[in-house]
Design a protein around this motif. Structure first.
Motif, short mmCIF file in Angstrom:
data_model
loop_
_atom_site.label_atom_id
_atom_site.label_comp_id
_atom_site.label_asym_id
_atom_site.label_seq_id
_atom_site.Cartn_x
_atom_site.Cartn_y
_atom_site.Cartn_z
N PHE A 169 -6.96 0.56 0.46
CA PHE A 169 -7.10 1.96 0.08
C PHE A 169 -7.07 2.12 -1.44
N GLY A 170 -6.18 1.34 -2.07
CA GLY A 170 -6.08 1.39 -3.53
C GLY A 170 -7.40 1.04 -4.18
N LYS A 171 -8.09 0.07 -3.58
CA LYS A 171 -9.38 -0.34 -4.15
C LYS A 171 -10.43 0.75 -3.96
N ALA A 172 -10.42 1.37 -2.76
CA ALA A 172 -11.35 2.47 -2.49
C ALA A 172 -11.09 3.61 -3.47
N LEU A 173 -9.81 3.84 -3.71
CA LEU A 173 -9.41 4.91 -4.62
C LEU A 173 -9.90 4.63 -6.04
N VAL A 216 6.72 3.51 -10.18
CA VAL A 216 5.58 3.14 -11.01
C VAL A 216 5.07 1.76 -10.61
N ALA A 217 6.00 0.83 -10.45
CA ALA A 217 5.62 -0.54 -10.08
C ALA A 217 4.96 -0.55 -8.70
N ALA A 218 5.54 0.19 -7.76
CA ALA A 218 4.99 0.21 -6.39
C ALA A 218 3.60 0.82 -6.38
N THR A 219 3.40 1.90 -7.15
CA THR A 219 2.09 2.54 -7.20
C THR A 219 1.05 1.59 -7.79
N HIS A 220 1.44 0.93 -8.87
CA HIS A 220 0.53 -0.03 -9.50
C HIS A 220 0.16 -1.13 -8.51
N PHE A 221 1.17 -1.65 -7.82
CA PHE A 221 0.97 -2.71 -6.83
C PHE A 221 0.02 -2.22 -5.73
#
Lengths: 336, 289
Positions: free
Chosen positions: B165-169, B153-158
């Motif tokens: 990619f997280g920002k694009a997502l 959970v922590a890694a996914t949030h990070f």
């Protein structure tokens, strides 16, 4: 006719769709009635020409068509994607067994009561479920069905996983009698669905499916309409469940409440055509046909039906019936 | 009695950590695409079976086998979203529902054909040993599962907040049309999200295989558990799913203790229905992260 369709609650939009086709529609309707009468006549005399195997095949096919038609009412016309209908099959089967074992009610009354018990349970389940929309309803109904299975596996009154046997003194029917019961049920469920969806009720139901908020603003009591569709659907599903118990004689919770019932209902309806009256029949013939052909290959039939389901929803979401009529690309709109 | 209740809380907390890991893929897919993957349970079970095969061939530790299992699941999942679900996502809500239901049915059948109907489980030394945590002794695997769940959970949030990619997502989740206009390949991002969810679910699946067992139809119960967790956590909220996992775990342990352990499923599924009706928006927010 169209005067009937325009209600003060405001289904008036539909006048535009109905009015131009009225004369042609009426002529077709006459032909349809003739075909329906012919079909019933064939159903009545068919057992004279069917072997025992033919009778059991027909029984299962009719029962499949019944539960698909029942699911179609709430899932297709109503747009409420129920994943919980296996519950009503199981409730129907078990109600019949319990009534025959513990009461003096005659068989016909027990069958009818089994359907009614499924209806009552559906009404209770509907109180929370029908307040949910779309995928929440789907997952919630799956939750209730699996909770029901879990309960039945542990309930000592119905002998847990051991299951119940129907008393042979009261419940021995020959294949011909079972055939007629299943045939009568599929005719009754289809006529009920036809009458409901062609009247005001159907217009309201489909209005809710297409846009629940708009339908509510036009004065449709969405909860009551959905409740009616859901409980009527459960009634026929429960009756079909009772017939399943009559045929099997011995029932146990894992197969009586099996999710396979729901899977089959959805496969048949979507493949044949959601929200069409003939779709569940076409779907039942295809799905049951595949099952019979691949009987000796275990679960291969389910695999093929599943693949067919995905192909249909991607290529012709209206189902085979609409694809044949040349409306294959028409996308059905659902509630949001 | 106090110690007994404390131990239920502890058991529930550990179980909840596992549940958070199990639900993570479901949260991600829902958070980004507003798509409920009805085949999520089968994704978990597929990963567990895959680990079973890998362990059988090269005798890795089941958790180490994730080095192979997670990428394979990622690669298998990408085309499913890209070529099957993406065209349907744009055409309404129910078509993808039918399609993921179809995938679930197909996967269950493939499991039966390949592995048979009997339950199988993954084995390792730590599935049998216990650790004393002061209040009580618990199975080591549950401690590992809870720790791994929290870590995931922590890694996914990070990852979602820090990486490009997280920002694009998140952009694609927030407003697909605007994101596309700004040069985000939304179809690709959706497919990557689905693949990433499958990769993350591999961890949950292997933990299920280690702590419990897997059989062809087990996926549905896990779908419902996962759904309970994310509804409690607020549909699509990553940290919410951790909270939802803990609540579900503790509720299940108390239910099992006071009603009866055979009613675990019944308790969780009833909780799901109650939560859906009482608090469909969840306990935390609605957005990703």
């Amino acid at each position: 006719v169209s005067q009937d369709l325009i209600t003060p609650e405001g289904a008036g939009i539909l006048e535009v769709e109905e009015a131009p086709s009225a004369p042609a529609g009426r002529r077709l309707l006459w032909l349809r009635w003739l075909l329906a009468v012919l079909a019933v006549a064939v159903l009545v005399i068919a057992p004279r020409f069917l072997s025992l195997y033919g009778l059991t095949v027909a029984f299962s096919l009719f029962n499949y068509a019944t539960i698909a038609q029942a699911w179609n009412l709430i899932g297709g016309y109503g747009g409420q994607f129920s994943l919980g209908h296996a519950l009503f099959v199981g409730v129907g089967s078990y109600s019949l067994a319990v009534l025959l074992l513990h009461t003096a009610a005659p068989l016909w009354l027990s069958i009818l009561l089994s359907g009614l018990i499924a209806t009552v349970i559906a009404a209770v389940a509907a109180l929370p479920l029908l307040r949910l929309r779309s995928v929440y309803f789907a997952v919630g109904s799956l939750g209730i069905a699996l909770a029901g299975t879990s309960w039945m596996i542990n309930w000592t009154f119905t002998k847990q996983t051991e299951g119940l046997g129907l008393p042979t003194s009261k419940a021995t029917l020959d294949f011909g009698q079972l055939y007629y019961l299943a045939a009568a049920l599929v005719v009754a469920s289809t006529i009920t669905a036809a009458v409901l969806v062609r009247g005001r009720f159907g217009l309201r139901l489909m209005a809710i499916r297409d846009d629940e908020d708009a339908a509510a603003e036009l004065g449709v009591d969405a909860f009551r309409v959905k409740l009616a569709a859901f409980t009527i659907s459960a009634f026929f599903t429960g009756l079909a469940g009772a017939l399943v118990a009559l045929q099997k004689v011995q029932i146990e919770p894992v197969s009586a409440f099996s999710l396979n019932w729901t899977i089959n209902m959805i496969n048949m309806t979507v493949i044949g055509g959601l929200a069409t009256l003939s779709g569940p029949f076409v779907g039942a013939v295809i799905v049951y046909g595949i099952q019979q052909l691949l009987q000796s290959y275990g679960s291969l039939a389910t695999l093929i039906s599943g693949i067919l389901l995905i192909v249909i929803i991607s290529v012709a979401p209206g189902g085979l019936v609409r694809a044949v009529r040349g409306q294959g690309l028409r996308v059905i709109r659902f509630s949001r | 009695l106090l110690t007994a209740n404390l131990s239920h809380v502890l058991d529930g907390f550990l179980l909840g950590g596992l549940y958070a890991g199990v639900a993570l893929g479901l949260t991600l897919v829902f958070g980004v695409m507003r798509l409920v993957n009805l085949a999520h349970g089968e994704v978990l079970i597929a990963a567990a079976y895959l680990a079973f095969v890998v362990v059988g061939y090269i005798h890795l530790d089941p958790l180490l086998s994730l080095v192979i299992v997670a990428p394979v699941m990622f690669v298998l999942a990408y085309p499913v979203q890209r070529y099957l679900l993406n065209p349907l996502v744009h055409s309404g809500l129910e078509a993808p529902l039918v399609a993921t239901f179809g995938i679930s049915v197909i996967a269950q059948t493939v499991f039966v054909l390949v592995f048979g109907a009997n339950p199988k489980s993954l084995e390792a030394a730590y599935t049998l040993t216990g650790i004393n945590l002061g209040i009580e002794k618990v199975r080591t695997i549950f401690v590992i599962a809870a720790a791994l769940g929290l870590l995931l959970v922590a890694a996914t949030h990070f990852g979602l907040t820090r990486f490009r990619f997280g920002k694009a997502l998140r952009a694609a989740a927030e407003d697909p049309v605007a994101a596309a206009a700004l040069g985000v390949d939304v179809d690709h991002v959706y497919a990557l999200t689905f693949a990433l969810a499958a990769g993350l679910s591999s961890f949950g699946g292997v933990l299920i295989g280690l702590a419990f067992s897997m059989d062809p139809t087990a996926g549905l119960a896990w779908l419902l558990r996962g759904f309970t967790v994310i509804v409690l956590g607020g549909m699509g909220s990553i940290w919410g799913s951790f909270l939802g996992g803990i609540i579900t775990g503790i509720a299940e342990e108390f239910g099992a203790a006071y009603v009866g352990p055979q009613y675990r499923d019944l308790i969780v599924f009833s909780l799901l229905v109650v939560v859906l009706v009482v608090r469909p928006g969840g306990l935390l927010g609605r957005k990703v992260t």
